[in-house]
Design a protein around this motif. Structure first.
Motif, PDB file in Angstrom:
ATOM      1  N   GLY A 163      20.930  55.973  47.559  1.00  0.00           N
ATOM      2  CA  GLY A 163      20.611  54.689  46.936  1.00  0.00           C
ATOM      3  C   GLY A 163      20.764  54.661  45.423  1.00  0.00           C
ATOM      4  N   ARG A 164      21.273  55.757  44.844  1.00  0.00           N
ATOM      5  CA  ARG A 164      21.475  55.807  43.394  1.00  0.00           C
ATOM      6  C   ARG A 164      22.754  55.067  43.035  1.00  0.00           C
ATOM      7  N   PRO A 165      22.699  54.114  42.071  1.00  0.00           N
ATOM      8  CA  PRO A 165      23.893  53.349  41.731  1.00  0.00           C
ATOM      9  C   PRO A 165      25.010  54.233  41.191  1.00  0.00           C
ATOM     10  N   GLN A 166      26.230  53.876  41.571  1.00  0.00           N
ATOM     11  CA  GLN A 166      27.412  54.591  41.083  1.00  0.00           C
ATOM     12  C   GLN A 166      28.362  53.671  40.323  1.00  0.00           C
ATOM     13  N   ALA A 167      28.319  52.389  40.623  1.00  0.00           N
ATOM     14  CA  ALA A 167      29.170  51.412  39.939  1.00  0.00           C
ATOM     15  C   ALA A 167      28.501  50.051  40.060  1.00  0.00           C
ATOM     16  N   ALA A 168      28.658  49.232  39.028  1.00  0.00           N
ATOM     17  CA  ALA A 168      27.977  47.940  39.038  1.00  0.00           C
ATOM     18  C   ALA A 168      28.785  46.901  38.262  1.00  0.00           C
ATOM     19  N   ALA A 169      28.563  45.642  38.624  1.00  0.00           N
ATOM     20  CA  ALA A 169      29.240  44.541  37.946  1.00  0.00           C
ATOM     21  C   ALA A 169      28.349  43.313  37.932  1.00  0.00           C
ATOM     22  N   LEU A 170      28.189  42.721  36.768  1.00  0.00           N
ATOM     23  CA  LEU A 170      27.538  41.427  36.641  1.00  0.00           C
ATOM     24  C   LEU A 170      28.663  40.397  36.730  1.00  0.00           C
ATOM     25  N   VAL A 171      28.700  39.670  37.837  1.00  0.00           N
ATOM     26  CA  VAL A 171      29.779  38.705  38.083  1.00  0.00           C
ATOM     27  C   VAL A 171      29.189  37.305  38.032  1.00  0.00           C
ATOM     28  N   GLY A 172      29.787  36.469  37.208  1.00  0.00           N
ATOM     29  CA  GLY A 172      29.345  35.093  37.104  1.00  0.00           C
ATOM     30  C   GLY A 172      30.243  34.179  37.911  1.00  0.00           C
ATOM     31  N   LEU A 173      29.650  33.161  38.510  1.00  0.00           N
ATOM     32  CA  LEU A 173      30.410  32.123  39.212  1.00  0.00           C
ATOM     33  C   LEU A 173      30.192  30.813  38.482  1.00  0.00           C
ATOM     34  N   LYS A 174      31.257  30.043  38.347  1.00  0.00           N
ATOM     35  CA  LYS A 174      31.141  28.734  37.714  1.00  0.00           C
ATOM     36  C   LYS A 174      32.154  27.791  38.336  1.00  0.00           C
ATOM     37  N   ARG A 175      31.692  26.605  38.642  1.00  0.00           N
ATOM     38  CA  ARG A 175      32.583  25.566  39.177  1.00  0.00           C
ATOM     39  C   ARG A 175      33.160  24.804  38.004  1.00  0.00           C
ATOM     40  N   ARG A 176      34.467  24.694  37.996  1.00  0.00           N
ATOM     41  CA  ARG A 176      35.176  23.907  36.985  1.00  0.00           C
ATOM     42  C   ARG A 176      35.995  22.882  37.738  1.00  0.00           C
ATOM     43  N   GLY A 177      35.418  21.688  37.880  1.00  0.00           N
ATOM     44  CA  GLY A 177      36.062  20.674  38.719  1.00  0.00           C
ATOM     45  C   GLY A 177      36.053  21.168  40.144  1.00  0.00           C
ATOM     46  N   PRO A 178      37.206  21.131  40.813  1.00  0.00           N
ATOM     47  CA  PRO A 178      37.244  21.589  42.201  1.00  0.00           C
ATOM     48  C   PRO A 178      37.383  23.109  42.343  1.00  0.00           C
ATOM     49  N   VAL A 179      37.507  23.818  41.231  1.00  0.00           N
ATOM     50  CA  VAL A 179      37.783  25.253  41.269  1.00  0.00           C
ATOM     51  C   VAL A 179      36.534  26.057  40.934  1.00  0.00           C
ATOM     52  N   VAL A 180      36.284  27.101  41.731  1.00  0.00           N
ATOM     53  CA  VAL A 180      35.218  28.055  41.433  1.00  0.00           C
ATOM     54  C   VAL A 180      35.877  29.271  40.803  1.00  0.00           C
ATOM     55  N   ALA A 181      35.368  29.676  39.658  1.00  0.00           N
ATOM     56  CA  ALA A 181      35.872  30.860  38.959  1.00  0.00           C
ATOM     57  C   ALA A 181      34.852  31.978  39.076  1.00  0.00           C
ATOM     58  N   ALA A 182      35.311  33.201  39.226  1.00  0.00           N
ATOM     59  CA  ALA A 182      34.454  34.389  39.221  1.00  0.00           C
ATOM     60  C   ALA A 182      34.895  35.252  38.042  1.00  0.00           C
ATOM     61  N   TYR A 183      33.927  35.704  37.256  1.00  0.00           N
ATOM     62  CA  TYR A 183      34.254  36.410  36.025  1.00  0.00           C
ATOM     63  C   TYR A 183      33.275  37.544  35.786  1.00  0.00           C
ATOM     64  N   CYS A 184      33.815  38.713  35.531  1.00  0.00           N
ATOM     65  CA  CYS A 184      33.026  39.891  35.184  1.00  0.00           C
ATOM     66  C   CYS A 184      33.389  40.245  33.745  1.00  0.00           C
ATOM     67  N   GLN A 185      32.596  39.739  32.817  1.00  0.00           N
ATOM     68  CA  GLN A 185      32.890  39.881  31.395  1.00  0.00           C
ATOM     69  C   GLN A 185      32.630  41.300  30.926  1.00  0.00           C
ATOM     70  N   ARG A 186      33.670  41.909  30.381  1.00  0.00           N
ATOM     71  CA  ARG A 186      33.605  43.272  29.851  1.00  0.00           C
ATOM     72  C   ARG A 186      32.992  44.239  30.863  1.00  0.00           C
ATOM     73  N   GLY A 187      33.432  44.118  32.082  1.00  0.00           N
ATOM     74  CA  GLY A 187      32.948  45.003  33.127  1.00  0.00           C
ATOM     75  C   GLY A 187      34.004  45.110  34.197  1.00  0.00           C
ATOM     76  N   PRO A 188      33.721  45.865  35.224  1.00  0.00           N
ATOM     77  CA  PRO A 188      32.452  46.493  35.601  1.00  0.00           C
ATOM     78  C   PRO A 188      32.200  47.799  34.854  1.00  0.00           C
ATOM     79  N   VAL A 189      31.115  48.488  35.268  1.00  0.00           N
ATOM     80  CA  VAL A 189      30.806  49.822  34.759  1.00  0.00           C
ATOM     81  C   VAL A 189      30.748  50.758  35.961  1.00  0.00           C
ATOM     82  N   TRP A 190      31.082  52.023  35.751  1.00  0.00           N
ATOM     83  CA  TRP A 190      31.178  52.954  36.871  1.00  0.00           C
ATOM     84  C   TRP A 190      31.032  54.381  36.387  1.00  0.00           C
ATOM     85  N   GLU A 191      30.761  55.265  37.358  1.00  0.00           N
ATOM     86  CA  GLU A 191      30.638  56.686  37.061  1.00  0.00           C
ATOM     87  C   GLU A 191      31.901  57.466  37.391  1.00  0.00           C
ATOM     88  N   ASP A 192      32.628  57.046  38.437  1.00  0.00           N
ATOM     89  CA  ASP A 192      33.809  57.801  38.860  1.00  0.00           C
ATOM     90  C   ASP A 192      34.806  56.849  39.519  1.00  0.00           C
TER      91      ASP A 192
END
Length: 189
Positions: free
Chosen positions: A48-77
């Motif tokens: 259960g120890r984290p090895q990789a992670a990402a803060l991913v944002g979702l935003k609707r722009r009109g009919p389109v949903v965008a997913a964005y991981c700003q300056r990420g993700p982060v990982w160990e290997d």
């Protein structure tokens, strides 16, 4: 989203060599004020120890949903990064996103780029990020000491902004963040 979960998330991100100010829980909450919905995605080892992670944002722009991981993700290997990239893609697809954008802080020629390419991600020609790194500044050093460590052109830009009447606002009011994002958006293109 317990305090313990957020604390563990932030501790893991801070311990990773690629960790930036754009991956902690607080940044996700700040982005929430501008219409993004933050989601924490992670892969862990069997204990259960984290090895990789990402803060991913979702935003609707009109009919389109965008997913964005700003300056990420982060990982160990690389292996945990590959698992996380698959998780990010599946999450974005399930959320109905038209695309997912990740932009980790990688130097030119970094072999980790191959992990992204092998996972089906691609570099976008001409897509540049405003800065190539993150810097830490000791704010307790005082304004004169901080200014002395800046490049001359940065000091001149600050002096010019003061002459032209630029004002700095401090506070935790979400309207300040919204006004900043509107200004950044209007001046970025």
């Amino acid at each position: 989203r317990s305090g313990r979960t957020a604390e563990a998330w932030d501790s893991f991100g801070a311990a990773c060599s690629g960790g930036t100010i754009f991956q902690p829980t607080d940044w996700g909450e700040a982005r929430r004020a501008t219409g993004w919905t933050p989601h924490r995605l992670a892969v862990a080892d069997p204990a259960g120890r984290p090895q990789a992670a990402a803060l991913v944002g979702l935003k609707r722009r009109g009919p389109v949903v965008a997913a964005y991981c700003q300056r990420g993700p982060v990982w160990e290997d690389p292996a945990s990064l590959r698992r996380l990239l698959d998780l990010i893609r599946a999450f974005a697809r399930d959320a109905g996103a038209a695309f997912v954008k990740v932009n980790p802080d990688l130097a030119d020629g970094d072999p980790t780029v191959d992990v992204f390419l092998a996972a089906g991600y691609r570099a976008v020609p001409g897509e540049a990020y405003a800065h190539r790194g993150t810097y830490q500044v000791d704010l307790t050093a005082g304004e004169e000491s901080i200014a002395a460590a800046m490049e001359g052109r940065t000091r001149r830009a600050i002096a010019r902004a003061r002459r032209e009447g630029v004002q700095v606002e401090f506070g935790s009011d979400r309207r300040i963040l919204s006004r900043f994002e509107a200004l950044a958006t209007a001046t970025s293109g």
